[in-house]
Enzyme design. Structure first.
Site, PDB file in Angstrom:
ATOM      1  N   ARG A 122       0.811  -1.235   0.000  1.00 44.57           N
ATOM      2  CA  ARG A 122       0.000   0.000   0.000  1.00 44.57           C
ATOM      3  C   ARG A 122       0.836   1.274   0.000  1.00 44.57           C
ATOM      4  NH1 ARG A 122      -3.059  -3.310   3.328  1.00 44.57           N
ATOM      5  NH2 ARG A 122      -4.865  -4.112   2.220  1.00 44.57           N
ATOM      6  N   LYS A 144       4.638  11.740 -11.288  1.00 45.14           N
ATOM      7  CA  LYS A 144       3.724  10.943 -12.116  1.00 45.14           C
ATOM      8  C   LYS A 144       4.373   9.587 -12.355  1.00 45.14           C
ATOM      9  CE  LYS A 144       1.273  14.424 -14.840  1.00 45.14           C
ATOM     10  NZ  LYS A 144       1.038  14.942 -16.200  1.00 45.14           N
ATOM     11  N   GLU A 186      13.037  17.790 -24.809  1.00 46.18           N
ATOM     12  CA  GLU A 186      12.255  18.215 -23.633  1.00 46.18           C
ATOM     13  C   GLU A 186      12.936  19.404 -22.927  1.00 46.18           C
ATOM     14  OE1 GLU A 186       9.271  17.154 -22.920  1.00 46.18           O
ATOM     15  OE2 GLU A 186       9.064  15.080 -23.585  1.00 46.18           O
ATOM     16  N   LYS A 228      10.665  22.658 -13.904  1.00 44.40           N
ATOM     17  CA  LYS A 228       9.650  21.636 -13.628  1.00 44.40           C
ATOM     18  C   LYS A 228       9.296  21.626 -12.134  1.00 44.40           C
ATOM     19  CE  LYS A 228       7.667  17.291 -14.588  1.00 44.40           C
ATOM     20  NZ  LYS A 228       7.677  15.983 -15.175  1.00 44.40           N
ATOM     21  N   GLU A 238      -1.855  18.749 -11.889  1.00 42.30           N
ATOM     22  CA  GLU A 238      -2.194  19.252 -13.227  1.00 42.30           C
ATOM     23  C   GLU A 238      -3.630  19.752 -13.370  1.00 42.30           C
ATOM     24  OE1 GLU A 238      -0.243  17.150 -16.486  1.00 42.30           O
ATOM     25  OE2 GLU A 238      -1.863  17.789 -17.821  1.00 42.30           O
ATOM     26  N   ARG A 242       0.520  23.247 -14.720  1.00 44.52           N
ATOM     27  CA  ARG A 242       1.343  22.074 -15.082  1.00 44.52           C
ATOM     28  C   ARG A 242       1.114  21.660 -16.532  1.00 44.52           C
ATOM     29  NH1 ARG A 242       3.056  16.737 -11.438  1.00 44.52           N
ATOM     30  NH2 ARG A 242       4.249  15.778 -13.095  1.00 44.52           N
ATOM     31  N   ASN A 246       2.976  20.485 -21.388  1.00 41.33           N
ATOM     32  CA  ASN A 246       2.518  19.664 -22.509  1.00 41.33           C
ATOM     33  C   ASN A 246       2.610  20.386 -23.851  1.00 41.33           C
ATOM     34  OD1 ASN A 246       1.963  17.678 -20.680  1.00 41.33           O
ATOM     35  ND2 ASN A 246      -0.205  18.191 -20.492  1.00 41.33           N
ATOM     36  N   HIS A 249       2.617  18.446 -27.007  1.00 37.96           N
ATOM     37  CA  HIS A 249       2.241  17.072 -26.687  1.00 37.96           C
ATOM     38  C   HIS A 249       0.898  16.642 -27.272  1.00 37.96           C
ATOM     39  CE1 HIS A 249       5.749  17.263 -24.198  1.00 37.96           C
ATOM     40  NE2 HIS A 249       5.550  16.084 -23.676  1.00 37.96           N
ATOM     41  N   HIS A 253       1.504  13.412 -29.156  1.00 36.45           N
ATOM     42  CA  HIS A 253       0.882  12.141 -28.753  1.00 36.45           C
ATOM     43  C   HIS A 253       0.127  11.512 -29.926  1.00 36.45           C
ATOM     44  CE1 HIS A 253       0.885  13.263 -24.200  1.00 36.45           C
ATOM     45  NE2 HIS A 253       1.970  12.634 -24.559  1.00 36.45           N
ATOM     46  N   HIS A 266       9.929   9.294 -28.081  1.00 39.37           N
ATOM     47  CA  HIS A 266       8.996  10.288 -27.544  1.00 39.37           C
ATOM     48  C   HIS A 266       9.465  11.726 -27.848  1.00 39.37           C
ATOM     49  CE1 HIS A 266       6.099  12.140 -24.882  1.00 39.37           C
ATOM     50  NE2 HIS A 266       7.087  12.704 -24.187  1.00 39.37           N
TER      51      HIS A 266
HETATM   52  N1  LIG Z   1       6.439  10.397 -15.388  1.00 34.93           N
HETATM   53  C1  LIG Z   1       6.550  11.424 -16.203  1.00 34.93           C
HETATM   54  O1  LIG Z   1       6.230  12.563 -15.857  1.00 34.93           O
HETATM   55  C2  LIG Z   1       7.135  11.202 -17.572  1.00 34.93           C
HETATM   56  C3  LIG Z   1       7.585  12.286 -18.322  1.00 34.93           C
HETATM   57  C4  LIG Z   1       8.193  12.039 -19.558  1.00 34.93           C
HETATM   58  C5  LIG Z   1       8.329  10.738 -20.010  1.00 34.93           C
HETATM   59  N2  LIG Z   1       7.867   9.705 -19.250  1.00 34.93           N
HETATM   60  C6  LIG Z   1       8.003   8.318 -19.701  1.00 34.93           C
HETATM   61  O2  LIG Z   1       9.378   8.025 -19.861  1.00 34.93           O
HETATM   62  C7  LIG Z   1       9.499   6.954 -20.786  1.00 34.93           C
HETATM   63  C8  LIG Z   1      10.639   7.243 -21.726  1.00 34.93           C
HETATM   64  O3  LIG Z   1      11.822   7.373 -20.976  1.00 34.93           O
HETATM   65  P1  LIG Z   1      13.254   7.273 -21.659  1.00 34.93           P
HETATM   66  O4  LIG Z   1      13.275   8.104 -22.871  1.00 34.93           O
HETATM   67  O5  LIG Z   1      14.236   7.519 -20.596  1.00 34.93           O
HETATM   68  O6  LIG Z   1      13.291   5.761 -22.195  1.00 34.93           O
HETATM   69  P2  LIG Z   1      13.867   4.392 -21.585  1.00 34.93           P
HETATM   70  O7  LIG Z   1      13.705   4.319 -20.141  1.00 34.93           O
HETATM   71  O8  LIG Z   1      13.281   3.310 -22.425  1.00 34.93           O
HETATM   72  O9  LIG Z   1      15.434   4.490 -21.913  1.00 34.93           O
HETATM   73  C9  LIG Z   1      15.850   4.548 -23.254  1.00 34.93           C
HETATM   74  C10 LIG Z   1      16.900   3.468 -23.559  1.00 34.93           C
HETATM   75  O10 LIG Z   1      18.164   3.890 -23.037  1.00 34.93           O
HETATM   76  C11 LIG Z   1      18.735   2.875 -22.216  1.00 34.93           C
HETATM   77  N3  LIG Z   1      19.503   3.591 -21.201  1.00 34.93           N
HETATM   78  C12 LIG Z   1      19.004   4.343 -20.190  1.00 34.93           C
HETATM   79  N4  LIG Z   1      19.997   4.982 -19.555  1.00 34.93           N
HETATM   80  C13 LIG Z   1      21.148   4.603 -20.147  1.00 34.93           C
HETATM   81  C14 LIG Z   1      22.512   4.937 -19.934  1.00 34.93           C
HETATM   82  N5  LIG Z   1      22.886   5.840 -19.021  1.00 34.93           N
HETATM   83  N6  LIG Z   1      23.445   4.326 -20.700  1.00 34.93           N
HETATM   84  C15 LIG Z   1      23.069   3.447 -21.677  1.00 34.93           C
HETATM   85  N7  LIG Z   1      21.786   3.141 -21.955  1.00 34.93           N
HETATM   86  C16 LIG Z   1      20.849   3.704 -21.195  1.00 34.93           C
HETATM   87  C17 LIG Z   1      17.550   2.090 -21.706  1.00 34.93           C
HETATM   88  O11 LIG Z   1      17.906   0.790 -21.322  1.00 34.93           O
HETATM   89  C18 LIG Z   1      16.627   2.109 -22.919  1.00 34.93           C
HETATM   90  O12 LIG Z   1      17.017   1.117 -23.828  1.00 34.93           O
HETATM   91  C19 LIG Z   1       8.153   6.805 -21.474  1.00 34.93           C
HETATM   92  O13 LIG Z   1       7.507   5.658 -20.994  1.00 34.93           O
HETATM   93  C20 LIG Z   1       7.396   8.050 -21.047  1.00 34.93           C
HETATM   94  O14 LIG Z   1       5.999   7.832 -20.949  1.00 34.93           O
HETATM   95  C21 LIG Z   1       7.278   9.919 -18.052  1.00 34.93           C
END
Ligand SMILES: NC(=O)c1ccc[n+]([C@@H]2O[C@H](COP(=O)([O-])OP(=O)(O)OC[C@H]3O[C@@H](n4cnc5c(N)ncnc54)[C@H](O)[C@@H]3O)[C@@H](O)[C@H]2O)c1
Length: 361
Positions: A122, A144, A186, A228, A238, A242, A246, A249, A253, A266
């Site tokens: 929980r 988030k 971003e 942020k 949001e 906030r 976007n 976005h 999206h 992304h």
């Molecule tokens: N929670 C939020 O507010 C929020 C905001 C933006 C994005 N997101 C989410 O984030 C996700 C995308 O994140 P991402 O772009 O980091 O992708 P990811 O976590 O898939 O990482 C991208 C790739 O890089 C590799 N990697 C990561 N760090 C590394 C490093 N230091 N050295 C070598 N390889 C490395 C990972 O294994 C993966 O293959 C999406 O699911 C998106 O929805 C969430």
């Protein structure tokens, strides 16, 4: 030089440590949380093989036991089944309410670990160690968390603020170049929505940043976290400001949805979305052509897409309509009225949205 930033959320306030070598802060950060039980470290197959041992050493230096769960890498794994597996590993190892989870990885690991922490027993605390630019400037800050459902992205989740975010710039050295560039979209966005000086910095320092000059990359990471953190402190769930985050976005999206998340990362889809948002801003006469050209030139300097000649406008419009249903009937567009400032609009007509998409074909 390491710096500390605080996210001002009252009793849920937390520090963000940024710099080269900040992993050294992990031991103190764990002690500050105060959970005495076994620590669960979640990482993915790529990041785990590079950095898990180093992180485990800092964890065990606190005198606590550490159990590591390495999930398969990639967005396709951001799903509920993986939550069950993570909980299974940690239940089997005897983690309980006195435990703490640590996320070591990109946004996928961060989102899934944050969500696992919000539901395990929980709810237990989580510390984020983001290893991609996306995770450092965006997903690790703000609380988030969640996973995707086959019918909709990020649709199962919770708000669960971390206890600390540790951004060690040296971990970026191994990040693939395409991931670096997509994440920087971003950071550029933060400049466009809130800080014209940051935007100028991104324009002036593209060569150094793309050369993995860690000191040069620290500037947008730090400034993005400040922007942020301030927005999240004002509007955690949001309901208002906030949504400014976007920018690009709503279009982005739709582009991700019509390409089934397979063509663009992304950040790349969001760069295209921001180009459409700039075209919409121009159409509304809020900015001039110079703004649109400046934004486009900046994305081009970072090797980000600014046009998609085959963009299926009808399919994107349908994807936005679907998004509108999910969002209780209102489609919000964030548009710029000058560099470093945006406004929210819910009065955009179908013809205007369509014209903005046509503009990036
Ligand atoms: N929670 C939020 O507010 C929020 C905001 C933006 C994005 N997101 C989410 O984030 C996700 C995308 O994140 P991402 O772009 O980091 O992708 P990811 O976590 O898939 O990482 C991208 C790739 O890089 C590799 N990697 C990561 N760090 C590394 C490093 N230091 N050295 C070598 N390889 C490395 C990972 O294994 C993966 O293959 C999406 O699911 C998106 O929805 C969430």
């Amino acid at each position: 030089m390491a710096m500390q930033l605080d996210v001002a959320l009252g009793e849920r306030a937390y520090p963000i440590y940024i710099g080269e070598g900040t992993l050294e802060r992990l031991t103190d950060a764990i002690n500050a949380v105060g959970q005495k039980g076994t620590i669960g470290l979640v990482t993915d197959s790529n990041v785990g093989s590079l950095y898990a041992e180093q992180v485990e050493a800092h964890i065990t230096a606190t005198g606590r036991k550490c159990i590591t769960h390495a999930m398969p890498a990639g967005e396709a794994n951001k799903r509920l089944a993986r939550i069950e597996e993570i909980c299974g590993t940690f239940l089997d190892a005897g983690l309980d309410r006195s435990s703490l989870l640590i996320a070591l990885g990109g946004g996928v690991v961060g989102d899934i670990t944050g969500f696992a922490a919000s539901v395990f027993m929980r709810g237990i605390p989580v510390i984020q160690i983001p290893t991609t630019i996306v995770a450092q400037v965006d997903s690790s800050v703000g609380g988030k968390t969640g996973v995707n459902h086959p019918l909709s992205k990020n649709s199962i989740g919770a708000f669960h603020q971390p206890q600390a975010v540790i951004i060690d710039m040296t971990l970026l050295k191994t990040l693939p170049e395409r991931e670096l560039k997509a994440g920087l979209a971003e950071a550029i966005k933060h400049g466009i929505i809130a800080d014209a000086k940051l935007f100028d910095y991104m324009v002036d320092n593209a060569a150094k940043i793309l050369d993995y000059d860690l000191a040069a990359i620290t500037v947008p990471v730090q400034r993005s976290c400040e922007i942020k953190a301030a927005i999240v402190a004002e509007d955690e769930k949001e309901h208002g400001v906030r949504a400014n985050l976007n920018y690009g976005h709503t279009f982005g999206h739709a582009i991700e949805a019509v390409t089934e998340y397979k063509v663009y990362l992304h950040g790349e889809a969001i760069a295209l979305g921001m180009c459409a948002a700039a075209a919409l801003s121009l159409e509304l006469r809020l900015v001039d052509q110079t703004f649109v050209d400046q934004q486009k030139a900046c994305f081009e300097a970072y090797g980000l897409p600014t046009r998609w000649p085959d963009l299926p406008v009808d399919a994107c419009m349908m994807a936005m309509q679907k998004d509108k249903k999910v969002r209780a009937g209102t489609l919000k567009f964030i548009v710029a009225d000058r560099m470093g400032h945006v406004v929210q609009r819910t009065d955009i007509t179908e013809a205007q949205a369509r014209a903005a998409l046509e503009a990036i074909r």
